[in-house]
Design a protein around this motif. Structure first.
Motif, PDB file in Angstrom:
ATOM      1  N   SER A 107       0.856  -1.198   0.000  1.00 50.82           N
ATOM      2  CA  SER A 107       0.000   0.000   0.000  1.00 50.82           C
ATOM      3  C   SER A 107       0.889   1.243   0.000  1.00 50.82           C
ATOM      4  CB  SER A 107      -0.863   0.022   1.270  1.00 50.82           C
ATOM      5  OG  SER A 107      -0.014   0.120   2.404  1.00 50.82           O
ATOM      6  N   GLY A 108       0.258   2.404  -0.148  1.00 46.67           N
ATOM      7  CA  GLY A 108       0.998   3.659  -0.036  1.00 46.67           C
ATOM      8  C   GLY A 108       1.488   3.871   1.395  1.00 46.67           C
ATOM      9  N   THR A 109       0.669   3.483   2.350  1.00 45.41           N
ATOM     10  CA  THR A 109       1.059   3.635   3.760  1.00 45.41           C
ATOM     11  C   THR A 109       2.320   2.830   4.055  1.00 45.41           C
ATOM     12  OG1 THR A 109      -1.262   3.914   4.361  1.00 45.41           O
ATOM     13  CG2 THR A 109       0.243   3.319   6.140  1.00 45.41           C
ATOM     14  N   THR A 133      -3.406  17.122   3.634  1.00 44.08           N
ATOM     15  CA  THR A 133      -3.081  15.817   3.059  1.00 44.08           C
ATOM     16  C   THR A 133      -3.973  14.740   3.640  1.00 44.08           C
ATOM     17  OG1 THR A 133      -1.272  14.261   2.642  1.00 44.08           O
ATOM     18  CG2 THR A 133      -1.300  15.311   4.813  1.00 44.08           C
ATOM     19  N   PHE A 134      -3.819  13.536   3.106  1.00 43.75           N
ATOM     20  CA  PHE A 134      -4.499  12.380   3.687  1.00 43.75           C
ATOM     21  C   PHE A 134      -3.794  12.011   4.988  1.00 43.75           C
ATOM     22  CE2 PHE A 134      -5.085   7.650   3.765  1.00 43.75           C
ATOM     23  CZ  PHE A 134      -6.436   7.673   4.027  1.00 43.75           C
ATOM     24  N   SER A 137      -0.141  10.475   5.647  1.00 42.35           N
ATOM     25  CA  SER A 137       1.132  11.196   5.509  1.00 42.35           C
ATOM     26  C   SER A 137       1.779  11.478   6.854  1.00 42.35           C
ATOM     27  CB  SER A 137       0.925  12.540   4.795  1.00 42.35           C
ATOM     28  OG  SER A 137       0.275  12.374   3.581  1.00 42.35           O
ATOM     29  N   ASP A 205       5.838  12.368  -0.599  1.00 42.26           N
ATOM     30  CA  ASP A 205       4.567  11.648  -0.624  1.00 42.26           C
ATOM     31  C   ASP A 205       3.922  11.978  -1.969  1.00 42.26           C
ATOM     32  OD1 ASP A 205       1.981  10.776  -0.498  1.00 42.26           O
ATOM     33  OD2 ASP A 205       1.726  11.220   1.633  1.00 42.26           O
ATOM     34  N   CYS A 207       1.797   9.939  -3.341  1.00 44.60           N
ATOM     35  CA  CYS A 207       0.723   8.927  -3.380  1.00 44.60           C
ATOM     36  C   CYS A 207      -0.422   9.317  -4.299  1.00 44.60           C
ATOM     37  CB  CYS A 207       0.217   8.641  -1.974  1.00 44.60           C
ATOM     38  SG  CYS A 207       1.332   7.567  -1.061  1.00 44.60           S
ATOM     39  N   GLN A 208      -0.518  10.624  -4.644  1.00 42.12           N
ATOM     40  CA  GLN A 208      -1.573  11.073  -5.569  1.00 42.12           C
ATOM     41  C   GLN A 208      -0.951  11.708  -6.824  1.00 42.12           C
ATOM     42  OE1 GLN A 208      -4.352  13.712  -3.584  1.00 42.12           O
ATOM     43  NE2 GLN A 208      -4.747  12.278  -1.920  1.00 42.12           N
ATOM     44  N   SER A 229       0.673   5.459  -4.017  1.00 39.06           N
ATOM     45  CA  SER A 229      -0.432   4.575  -3.616  1.00 39.06           C
ATOM     46  C   SER A 229      -1.169   4.100  -4.864  1.00 39.06           C
ATOM     47  CB  SER A 229      -1.416   5.339  -2.721  1.00 39.06           C
ATOM     48  OG  SER A 229      -2.629   4.607  -2.601  1.00 39.06           O
ATOM     49  N   LYS A 234      -7.332   5.509  -7.035  1.00 37.69           N
ATOM     50  CA  LYS A 234      -6.206   6.221  -7.618  1.00 37.69           C
ATOM     51  C   LYS A 234      -6.165   6.089  -9.147  1.00 37.69           C
ATOM     52  CE  LYS A 234      -4.560   7.559  -3.621  1.00 37.69           C
ATOM     53  NZ  LYS A 234      -5.308   6.930  -2.566  1.00 37.69           N
TER      54      LYS A 234
HETATM   55  C1  LIG Z   1      -1.431  11.727   0.060  1.00 37.30           C
HETATM   56  C2  LIG Z   1      -1.544  10.286   0.472  1.00 37.30           C
HETATM   57  N1  LIG Z   1      -0.604   9.746   1.237  1.00 37.30           N
HETATM   58  C3  LIG Z   1      -0.658   8.465   1.623  1.00 37.30           C
HETATM   59  C4  LIG Z   1      -1.702   7.640   1.245  1.00 37.30           C
HETATM   60  C5  LIG Z   1      -1.754   6.238   1.723  1.00 37.30           C
HETATM   61  O1  LIG Z   1      -1.904   5.318   0.697  1.00 37.30           O
HETATM   62  P1  LIG Z   1      -2.690   3.936   0.903  1.00 37.30           P
HETATM   63  O2  LIG Z   1      -4.132   4.256   1.081  1.00 37.30           O
HETATM   64  O3  LIG Z   1      -2.415   3.187  -0.351  1.00 37.30           O
HETATM   65  O4  LIG Z   1      -2.120   3.276   2.096  1.00 37.30           O
HETATM   66  C6  LIG Z   1      -2.714   8.155   0.423  1.00 37.30           C
HETATM   67  C7  LIG Z   1      -3.841   7.320   0.015  1.00 37.30           C
HETATM   68  O5  LIG Z   1      -4.949   7.729  -0.151  1.00 37.30           O
HETATM   69  C8  LIG Z   1      -2.648   9.517   0.041  1.00 37.30           C
HETATM   70  O6  LIG Z   1      -3.587  10.059  -0.712  1.00 37.30           O
END
Ligand SMILES: Cc1ncc(COP(=O)(O)O)c(C=O)c1O
Length: 449
Positions: A107-109, A133-134, A137, A205, A207-208, A229, A234
């Motif tokens: 995953s992105g996390t 941000t999400f 982060s 980051d 991820c987007q 991510s 996405k």
């Molecule tokens: C800016 C940002 N960072 C981190 C993440 C984490 O990614 P994931 O949901 O794949 O774990 C996301 C996912 O939505 C994101 O948008």
């Protein structure tokens, strides 16, 4: 006099131009022509919708991927340890991004967790991060028992304000996590210059931000490590998934080891027993196969999103109180995971943003607010008052953190942002005109809200 016929769209365009009155200067309305009064009335007040139809759905399945996926499942080789697909995806993604190496993750996390570990972030450190941000982060910083320190946002760019970085650096700061939120590239020259002068690592980051560009280089290749991510919403979706890219091969080797239970990789020394700390953040074979099929469309999709976003920018900025985002210095290509603009309610008769969003939704244009003021979220105090954080940071430092947790730029942004989800931008130019017409209609009828 020959009756003039108007389509719904002509009426709306004319409404936008403020010339509806002259268009309606006829005494006979032929059968089948929509009632202009109904068209002009806001849908939230019972009028006709500007956009009664559907929008492109997301994600889109590619049937040509099915054979390969079934073969992989039938073979029983479902994990990367005995399959070739994850490694194949890594090669393709690195090439697409213009990076030397890529490591795929679950995953992105988990990409961010791995990157921060390899960047040297440890318990008791401080890490600078964008607040707009999400949640992941900065949750990943807490997961490493470090302190996220928010750098205020520039409401015009929606991104961290590089001028606000230096004032937040302390002797414990080890890294910066700039977030290319919505696929809008951060001014990375400024970030890297500050990072270099203070000996900090930079973990982007991204991820987007698949294929976003800064001075012609891809987001994710600009710092030490870049994280992505591939979650379902996405531009490159696989249900779940992530990746780290870098031009630093030794760092990617260490990422590989950490994401694979600490097993040494590539340039790393081996030894008797377990030499390195690590966890299991591996991508599965099925994720890699889905990603490789989705990769076939991302460049074309991004072109459509960009062209529609630029069209919206041009049209929307002509409406009082609607401010599209401003590209940061050096940003050469945004990819719009969301299309963002700011809504200035004072120009709309003080109609609250939430009411504006309801009115726009009622016109058939899906939209929502952006991120909230997360630097004030309860989870932060939960961490700061925990046993571990009290051991790791002095009371004076945590109090100072609370005092300095004032982000006027970010507050303004959180209060004003309105966003369209990326698949809306895969619509036609006519769809984009509907967005413009709907906002114009709301502006002209603001007194009725
Ligand atoms: C800016 C940002 N960072 C981190 C993440 C984490 O990614 P994931 O949901 O794949 O774990 C996301 C996912 O939505 C994101 O948008």
């Amino acid at each position: 006099m020959k009756p003039r016929k108007f389509t719904r769209r002509q009426v709306l365009t004319a409404t936008s131009a403020g010339i509806l009155g002259s268009m309606l200067n006829f005494s006979f309305r032929p059968f089948g022509i929509a009632d202009p009064a109904q068209i002009k009335k806001l849908a939230i007040n019972g009028g006709d919708k500007v956009h009664p139809g559907a929008w492109p759905s997301w994600p889109e399945w590619d049937q040509s991927a099915e054979q390969g996926i079934i073969e992989m499942f039938r073979s029983g080789r479902w994990w990367r340890g005995n399959g070739e697909h994850v490694a194949e995806f890594e090669k393709k993604y690195a090439a697409l991004m213009g990076a030397k190496r890529c490591l795929a993750t679950a995953s992105g996390t988990t990409a961010l967790l791995t990157a921060l570990k390899v960047a040297g972030v440890d318990a008791g450190d401080e890490v600078l991060v964008s607040p707009y941000t999400f949640i992941a982060s900065y949750n990943v910083i807490f997961a490493h028992r470090a302190l996220p320190v928010f750098v205020d946002s520039d409401p015009e760019t929606f991104l961290l304000n590089p001028k606000k970085i230096e004032e937040r650096i302390t002797e414990r700061t080890t890294a910066i996590v700039p977030v290319h939120i919505y696929g809008l590239p951060v001014d990375m020259d400024s970030v890297n210059k500050i990072a270099k002068s203070h000996n900090l690592m930079v973990v982007e980051d991204a991820c987007q931000a698949w294929l976003a560009e800064y001075r012609g280089k891809r987001a994710g290749t600009l710092g030490d490590l870049g994280c992505f991510s591939f979650q379902n919403s996405k531009h490159l979706p696989a249900g779940e998934g992530g990746a780290i890219i870098s031009n630093n091969e030794e760092m990617i080797d260490r990422c590989h080891a950490y994401h694979n239970c600490g097993r040494p990789y590539g340039s790393m020394k081996t030894g008797p027993g377990n030499m390195y700390n690590g966890l299991n953040y591996r991508m599965q074979q099925s994720q890699a196969l889905i990603l490789m099929s989705q990769m076939k469309r991302i460049e074309k999709d991004n072109d459509v999103r960009l062209s529609n976003a630029l069209y919206l920018d041009k049209k929307l900025k002509a409406i009082p109180g609607i401010i599209p985002y401003r590209a940061a210095e050096g940003a050469t290509r945004a990819v719009y995971h969301l299309y963002p603009f700011r809504y200035i309610k004072e120009e709309f008769n003080n109609v609250p943003r939430e009411k504006f969003i309801q009115a726009l939704n009622a016109e058939g244009i899906p939209c929502s607010t952006g991120y909230g003021k997360q630097n004030k979220d309860g989870l932060i105090e939960e961490q700061l008052t925990s046993k571990g954080y009290k051991r790791l940071f002095s009371e004076a430092r945590l109090d100072q953190w609370r005092e300095e947790n004032v982000l006027p730029g970010n507050d303004q942004l959180c209060d004003q942002a309105v966003t369209f989800y990326q698949s809306i931008l895969l619509g036609t130019k006519t769809d984009m005109d509907d967005i413009v017409n709907a906002i114009t209609k709301i502006y002209e009828n603001r007194a009725s809200l």
